[in-house]
Design a protein around this motif. Structure first.
Motif: not given
Length: 255
Positions: A140-169
């Motif tokens: 999310p820091k360098t790729a706009p699509y990563g930032l959008a994914a983070r925003q989508a997960l926050i919108h779904m109230s899943l960012w904190n829940t799924l953070s341990p399972w996230l693999v960053h490209g």
């Protein structure tokens, strides 16, 4: 008899051929920095650009953040196609781009994807089940699509829940590869990447655009390309119908 009257038909034909080839003698190259999500569309656009103008686009793909860091450090790019509007704006503000040359060439869309057929039908519901080991997203820091994914997960109230399972490209292209190779069961990718798949099987969910801020992808003519006719020709071509048709065919919106 005048000299022109002595020209034979073969000589006239040869002269005509030389005149037709004359523009190719002035063909130039343009160095283009392109956000990774636009890889497939850009390959088609670059090919059509060369056919139509005779100029050649030499293209480098990476995340928007990495490309901009290279531009700031003196990389010889002449045109910059970002996956956001912030970096082209910054390029203008910092004197790295030609004022007034910035424009929107595409509007990106985000999707959740797995190559496994039938893994999910409702993407949001499946994410909330947590029945998976890894979810890939771009940084999310360098790729706009990563930032959008983070925003989508926050919108779904899943960012904190799924953070341990996230693999960053590093880029959306690498993120797609994580999923395609099976290193992650599913991931947030660009819709355009799915459009480019020869085999449309798998599970996908086009994420509502209300879940994330608009992915407004802008291009700008960099100062290093200001006097290069191929760079200006590329900017003009990108605004034209051929390039826009290709862009839309890969799942992007255009203005």
């Amino acid at each position: 008899m005048r000299i022109t009257e002595r020209l034979t038909k073969p000589a006239i034909a040869a002269l005509a051929s030389l005149l037709l080839l004359a523009p190719a003698a002035h063909a130039e190259e343009v160095l283009v920095a392109v956000a990774a999500n636009f890889t497939d569309a850009m390959r088609d656009i670059a090919r059509e650009f060369e056919k139509e103008t005779g100029h050649k686009a030499v293209v480098s793909f990476a995340s928007t953040g990495k490309l901009y860091a290279q531009i700031e450090n003196g990389a010889p790019f002449e045109v910059f196609l970002a996956a956001d509007s912030q970096r082209p704006e910054k390029a203008e503000a910092e004197g790295l781009a030609v004022p007034g040359s910035r424009f929107t060439y595409a509007k990106g869309k985000l999707a959740l994807w797995s190559p496994t057929q039938g893994l999910f039908t409702g993407g949001e519901e499946f994410l909330k089940t947590g029945t998976f080991s890894h979810v890939a997203i771009a940084n999310p820091k360098t790729a706009p699509y990563g930032l959008a994914a983070r925003q989508a997960l926050i919108h779904m109230s899943l960012w904190n829940t799924l953070s341990p399972w996230l693999v960053h490209g590093d880029t959306i292209a690498q993120t797609f590869q994580f999923v395609a190779s099976g290193n992650a069961e599913l991931g947030f990718v660009a819709l355009s990447q799915l459009k480019a798949l020869p085999d449309k099987t798998g599970s996908s969910w086009e994420i509502p655009e209300s879940y994330y801020e608009p992915i407004t992808q802008q291009a700008v003519l960099l100062k290093k390309g200001e006097t290069n006719p191929a760079a200006r020709a590329f900017i003009d071509f990108l605004k034209g119908g051929t390039a826009q048709d290709i862009t839309v065919s890969y799942g992007y919106g255009v203005e």
